[in-house]
Design a protein around this motif. Structure first.
Motif, mmCIF file in Angstrom:
data_model
loop_
_atom_site.group_PDB
_atom_site.id
_atom_site.type_symbol
_atom_site.label_atom_id
_atom_site.label_comp_id
_atom_site.label_asym_id
_atom_site.label_seq_id
_atom_site.Cartn_x
_atom_site.Cartn_y
_atom_site.Cartn_z
ATOM 1 N N ASN A 149 0.813 -1.220 0.000
ATOM 2 C CA ASN A 149 0.000 0.000 0.000
ATOM 3 C C ASN A 149 0.847 1.270 0.000
ATOM 4 O OD1 ASN A 149 -2.473 -1.458 0.042
ATOM 5 N ND2 ASN A 149 -2.197 -1.820 2.235
ATOM 6 N N GLU A 150 1.971 1.224 -0.688
ATOM 7 C CA GLU A 150 2.776 2.415 -0.922
ATOM 8 C C GLU A 150 2.958 2.604 -2.421
ATOM 9 O OE1 GLU A 150 6.433 2.796 1.132
ATOM 10 O OE2 GLU A 150 5.514 2.764 3.130
ATOM 11 N N VAL A 151 3.150 3.846 -2.806
ATOM 12 C CA VAL A 151 3.423 4.174 -4.205
ATOM 13 C C VAL A 151 4.850 4.713 -4.267
ATOM 14 C CG1 VAL A 151 2.725 5.490 -6.234
ATOM 15 C CG2 VAL A 151 0.991 4.710 -4.593
ATOM 16 N N GLN A 152 5.728 3.939 -4.863
ATOM 17 C CA GLN A 152 7.116 4.360 -4.992
ATOM 18 C C GLN A 152 7.260 5.306 -6.184
ATOM 19 O OE1 GLN A 152 8.764 3.560 -2.544
ATOM 20 N NE2 GLN A 152 8.197 1.541 -1.825
ATOM 21 N N SER A 153 8.344 6.056 -6.209
ATOM 22 C CA SER A 153 8.704 6.878 -7.365
ATOM 23 C C SER A 153 10.040 6.383 -7.891
ATOM 24 C CB SER A 153 8.802 8.359 -6.978
ATOM 25 O OG SER A 153 7.532 8.878 -6.650
ATOM 26 N N ILE A 154 10.044 5.965 -9.141
ATOM 27 C CA ILE A 154 11.232 5.414 -9.788
ATOM 28 C C ILE A 154 11.628 6.334 -10.933
ATOM 29 C CG2 ILE A 154 12.221 3.434 -10.993
ATOM 30 C CD1 ILE A 154 11.401 2.834 -8.104
ATOM 31 N N HIS A 155 12.903 6.704 -10.959
ATOM 32 C CA HIS A 155 13.402 7.589 -12.013
ATOM 33 C C HIS A 155 14.423 6.836 -12.858
ATOM 34 C CE1 HIS A 155 11.638 11.276 -10.205
ATOM 35 N NE2 HIS A 155 11.735 10.547 -9.100
ATOM 36 N N LEU A 156 14.154 6.754 -14.148
ATOM 37 C CA LEU A 156 15.046 6.082 -15.086
ATOM 38 C C LEU A 156 15.563 7.089 -16.099
ATOM 39 C CD1 LEU A 156 12.904 2.883 -15.815
ATOM 40 C CD2 LEU A 156 14.854 3.056 -14.271
ATOM 41 N N GLN A 157 16.845 7.052 -16.349
ATOM 42 C CA GLN A 157 17.455 7.867 -17.388
ATOM 43 C C GLN A 157 18.017 6.928 -18.453
ATOM 44 O OE1 GLN A 157 17.668 11.226 -17.820
ATOM 45 N NE2 GLN A 157 16.449 11.630 -15.986
ATOM 46 N N VAL A 158 17.506 7.058 -19.665
ATOM 47 C CA VAL A 158 17.934 6.205 -20.769
ATOM 48 C C VAL A 158 18.186 7.105 -21.980
ATOM 49 C CG1 VAL A 158 17.430 4.149 -22.137
ATOM 50 C CG2 VAL A 158 16.374 4.420 -19.877
ATOM 51 N N ALA A 159 19.361 7.013 -22.549
ATOM 52 C CA ALA A 159 19.682 7.824 -23.725
ATOM 53 C C ALA A 159 18.707 7.513 -24.856
ATOM 54 C CB ALA A 159 21.115 7.568 -24.165
ATOM 55 N N GLU A 160 18.353 8.510 -25.628
ATOM 56 C CA GLU A 160 17.362 8.337 -26.683
ATOM 57 C C GLU A 160 17.787 7.295 -27.704
ATOM 58 O OE1 GLU A 160 13.673 8.693 -27.879
ATOM 59 O OE2 GLU A 160 14.475 9.877 -26.220
ATOM 60 N N ASP A 161 19.084 7.237 -28.011
ATOM 61 C CA ASP A 161 19.526 6.232 -28.981
ATOM 62 C C ASP A 161 19.389 4.817 -28.421
ATOM 63 O OD1 ASP A 161 21.529 6.601 -27.132
ATOM 64 O OD2 ASP A 161 23.168 6.399 -28.581
ATOM 65 N N LEU A 189 16.951 3.922 -26.254
ATOM 66 C CA LEU A 189 15.523 3.636 -26.356
ATOM 67 C C LEU A 189 15.134 3.259 -27.783
ATOM 68 C CD1 LEU A 189 13.925 6.436 -24.127
ATOM 69 C CD2 LEU A 189 13.830 3.966 -23.712
ATOM 70 N N ASN A 190 15.665 3.980 -28.744
ATOM 71 C CA ASN A 190 15.363 3.675 -30.151
ATOM 72 C C ASN A 190 15.864 2.284 -30.531
ATOM 73 O OD1 ASN A 190 14.089 6.120 -30.610
ATOM 74 N ND2 ASN A 190 15.956 7.146 -31.295
ATOM 75 N N ARG A 191 17.035 1.923 -30.031
ATOM 76 C CA ARG A 191 17.568 0.593 -30.316
ATOM 77 C C ARG A 191 16.688 -0.493 -29.703
ATOM 78 N NH1 ARG A 191 21.044 -2.898 -27.884
ATOM 79 N NH2 ARG A 191 21.372 -1.492 -26.114
ATOM 80 N N MET A 192 16.197 -0.260 -28.490
ATOM 81 C CA MET A 192 15.319 -1.226 -27.845
ATOM 82 C C MET A 192 14.008 -1.369 -28.613
ATOM 83 S SD MET A 192 16.044 0.041 -23.933
ATOM 84 C CE MET A 192 14.566 -0.733 -23.242
ATOM 85 N N ARG A 193 13.456 -0.253 -29.056
ATOM 86 C CA ARG A 193 12.186 -0.295 -29.800
ATOM 87 C C ARG A 193 12.366 -0.957 -31.158
ATOM 88 N NH1 ARG A 193 11.937 5.497 -28.289
ATOM 89 N NH2 ARG A 193 10.742 5.705 -26.345
ATOM 90 N N THR A 194 13.461 -0.627 -31.849
ATOM 91 C CA THR A 194 13.701 -1.160 -33.187
ATOM 92 C C THR A 194 13.893 -2.673 -33.155
ATOM 93 O OG1 THR A 194 14.748 0.922 -33.844
ATOM 94 C CG2 THR A 194 15.198 -0.998 -35.218
ATOM 95 N N ALA A 195 14.450 -3.191 -32.058
ATOM 96 C CA ALA A 195 14.717 -4.625 -31.943
ATOM 97 C C ALA A 195 13.455 -5.453 -31.744
ATOM 98 C CB ALA A 195 15.686 -4.878 -30.800
ATOM 99 N N LEU A 196 12.357 -4.830 -31.311
ATOM 100 C CA LEU A 196 11.126 -5.578 -31.047
ATOM 101 C C LEU A 196 10.680 -6.347 -32.284
ATOM 102 C CD1 LEU A 196 9.163 -2.902 -28.971
ATOM 103 C CD2 LEU A 196 10.120 -5.037 -28.112
ATOM 104 N N ARG A 215 13.481 -8.591 -27.221
ATOM 105 C CA ARG A 215 13.619 -7.660 -26.110
ATOM 106 C C ARG A 215 15.090 -7.594 -25.699
ATOM 107 N NH1 ARG A 215 8.907 -10.696 -24.968
ATOM 108 N NH2 ARG A 215 9.989 -12.023 -23.451
ATOM 109 N N VAL A 216 15.758 -6.516 -26.098
ATOM 110 C CA VAL A 216 17.195 -6.380 -25.853
ATOM 111 C C VAL A 216 17.437 -5.377 -24.732
ATOM 112 C CG1 VAL A 216 17.736 -6.933 -28.258
ATOM 113 C CG2 VAL A 216 17.472 -4.541 -27.571
ATOM 114 N N TYR A 217 18.572 -5.508 -24.070
ATOM 115 C CA TYR A 217 18.939 -4.606 -22.985
ATOM 116 C C TYR A 217 19.559 -3.321 -23.526
ATOM 117 C CZ TYR A 217 18.246 -8.023 -19.228
ATOM 118 O OH TYR A 217 17.705 -8.895 -18.313
ATOM 119 N N GLY A 218 19.214 -2.224 -22.876
ATOM 120 C CA GLY A 218 19.903 -0.958 -23.064
ATOM 121 C C GLY A 218 20.527 -0.529 -21.751
ATOM 122 N N ARG A 219 21.340 0.513 -21.787
ATOM 123 C CA ARG A 219 21.984 1.019 -20.574
ATOM 124 C C ARG A 219 21.153 2.164 -20.003
ATOM 125 N NH1 ARG A 219 27.376 -0.748 -19.861
ATOM 126 N NH2 ARG A 219 28.088 -1.980 -21.656
ATOM 127 N N ALA A 220 21.116 2.227 -18.664
ATOM 128 C CA ALA A 220 20.293 3.240 -18.012
ATOM 129 C C ALA A 220 20.878 3.585 -16.656
ATOM 130 C CB ALA A 220 18.859 2.720 -17.850
#
Length: 514
Positions: free
Chosen positions: A47-59, A61-68, A71-76
């Motif tokens: 019954n808690e709502v956490q806040s998670i902050h992720l920073q992922v370079a746009e390139d 994210l694009n690589r992860m989306r293009t691979a679909l 499901r490949v790993y990116g750095r964050a």
């Protein structure tokens, strides 16, 4: 060092205090008191709502989306409260996140030691954030896991998380603990025990005996710990015992090798919650088998509990009508373990006694609806701001989260009324239900073929919405006594998944879902 806290005073103290990193990758015991104030218990506090902050370079994210659909790993970079970790791995998670054309939010898996050996977050190797777009929405997993844990069953913990991607609110997720080697070491009785995962199902996934050759089971039962990589033979012995024990010895044999009472509790909870996408329901997957080498006993661990509180699934699986609380093995699929439990009068009585207690304590409608309302109130503001569709991917008729909650309450009330009547007057074990109009015996098998085909298409990035639209029409037609029209739609759906509608396969275990 990859783990950093934003408090300058803490950094100074940590530099003086930290002298070594222990083998599991956590900060050493010499860390300052501030670092020890939080643990994984805080991260998964109910019954808690956490806040998670992720920073992922746009390139990335694009690589992860293009691979679909792969499901490949990116750095964050990952941040929770004042703990930040750089160089973590991130990927999309689950079949519902694999399609390139997906309109709903995608689930995420974060792996801390993919790029940095032994890196941990509060001792954890991985965390996951589930999109909760199935039948149970954001409510099924938290409700069911809390009931299981209150029953003394070791299972995953979860709460909610607001996820921010590159500084922008990316929606509300269910923050679900991973069942993995760390889970075994920290939460279970034998830290060196074997853990097998049944994800998408396959041969033997329903605990049907396929012979003594361990390789026949390897595709279905994935080893999750080092000890389990060479443990398939012991698994085969367990499955053989379930299927081959003489009737007079079955209960004693099962008791000596399996946590029976825990399984009976899980079976009752899954049934009352309508969590049909399990070994105990229609689809033999979404579970783990854990072997405690110290006690030489197996334990059943359910997971992926976002499918629940649904009366009719895919227009065909009649969860409420075809899942009898007094006879918990659905007739639509073979269930070697449940079938033998139901056939044993002593074990069946133990199940029914357990089920009555669980129904009274956890599934009384007013109590459970109040819990559902409380969880909705906790996250309602965050849901209003969620940038993704406010409906379930499985229920296109949803208009908003109010609709979702109302439909779940309707299920809760109907399930309670039916279950009480069934447990009070069990009668004879029900035969397989024939819907109005007498649909062919092969109908359930065809529906399973459609579900498997749709899952494969989704993993390959293909659009499955035409199949969903067709299948949504099947159930109402059968209920109205129009089986011929339903059969035509089934044939159309089979063609959409690339199968011959006239090719009826023999009865085998099914393999669907996320």
């Amino acid at each position: 060092m990859p783990i950093r806290h934003r408090s300058a005073s803490w950094i100074l103290a940590a530099c003086l205090a930290i002298t070594m990193v222990i083998a599991d990758g956590r900060i050493s015991a010499a860390q300052t008191s501030k670092a020890t104030e939080v643990s994984e218990n805080d991260f998964y506090r109910p019954n808690e709502v956490q806040s998670i902050h992720l920073q992922v370079a746009e390139d990335e994210l694009n690589r992860m989306r293009t691979a679909l659909p792969e499901r490949v790993y990116g750095r964050a970079s990952f941040r929770w409260r004042d703990i930040s970790i750089d160089n973590v791995a991130i990927r999309f998670k689950g079949n519902s996140s694999s399609s390139p054309t997906q309109q709903h939010k995608r689930s995420f898996l974060i792996k801390f030691d993919e790029f940095t050996d032994d890196q941990r977050f509060l001792g954890l190797r991985r965390v996951s954030f589930d999109n909760a777009v199935q039948f149970g929405s954001l409510f099924s997993e938290p409700i069911v896991t809390e009931i299981l844990r209150d029953q003394g069953i070791t299972t995953q913990r979860c709460n909610y998380a607001k996820l921010y991607l590159n500084g922008k609110y990316h929606g509300l997720y269910v923050n679900v603990e991973r069942i993995d080697e760390v889970f075994v070491q920290q939460r279970l009785t034998d830290p060196n025990g074997m853990l097998f995962k049944v994800d998408e199902g396959g041969p033997g996934g329903n605990l049907q005996f396929l012979g003594d050759d361990p390789t026949a089971y390897e595709r279905t039962f994935e080893p999750e710990t080092k000890s389990s990589k060479k443990g398939h033979r012991r698994l085969v012995e367990f499955i053989g015992m379930i299927n081959q024990s003489p009737a007079e010895d079955f209960a004693a044999n099962l008791e000596s090798k399996f946590a029976v009472d825990n399984f009976l509790r899980v079976t009752a909870v899954m049934l009352f919650a309508g969590a049909f996408d399990q070994l105990t329901g229609w689809n033999p997957h979404n579970y783990y088998l854990y072997y405690d080498g110290k006690q030489q006993r197996w334990q059943y661990l359910p997971w992926d509990l976002d499918v629940g509180f649904c009366e009719v699934a895919f227009g065909q699986i009649h969860v409420l009508d075809d899942w009898n609380a007094a006879w918990p093995a659905p007739e639509q699929q073979p269930h070697p373990l449940l079938d033998r439990i139901v056939a044993d009068p002593v074990l069946l009585k133990r199940y029914r006694d357990t089920a009555r207690i669980i129904l009274d304590k956890y599934f009384e409608p007013e109590r459970l609806c109040a819990i559902l309302d409380a969880k909705y109130a906790l996250i309602k503001t965050d849901l209003l701001a969620d940038p993704f569709p406010h409906r379930r991917i499985t229920n296109p008729e949803d208009r908003n989260y109010d609709d979702i909650v109302a439909s779940m309450k309707k299920f809760i009330r109907k399930r309670d009324a039916a279950a009480r009547q069934q447990l009070e007057n069990p009668g004879q074990r029900p035969a397989m239900v024939r819907r109005p109009g007498g649909p062919p015996h092969q109908l359930a098998e065809k529906v399973q073929r459609i579900m498997r085909g749709a899952e494969k298409m989704q993993r390959n990035g293909q659009d499955v919405s035409p199949i969903q639209k067709v299948m949504q029409q099947v159930g109402p037609l059968l209920d109205k006594g129009r089986p011929d029209e339903a059969e035509k739609l089934i044939a159309e759906a089979l063609r959409l998944v690339g199968e011959d509608a006239s090719n009826v396969v023999p009865k085998t275990p099914s393999t669907p879902k996320n």
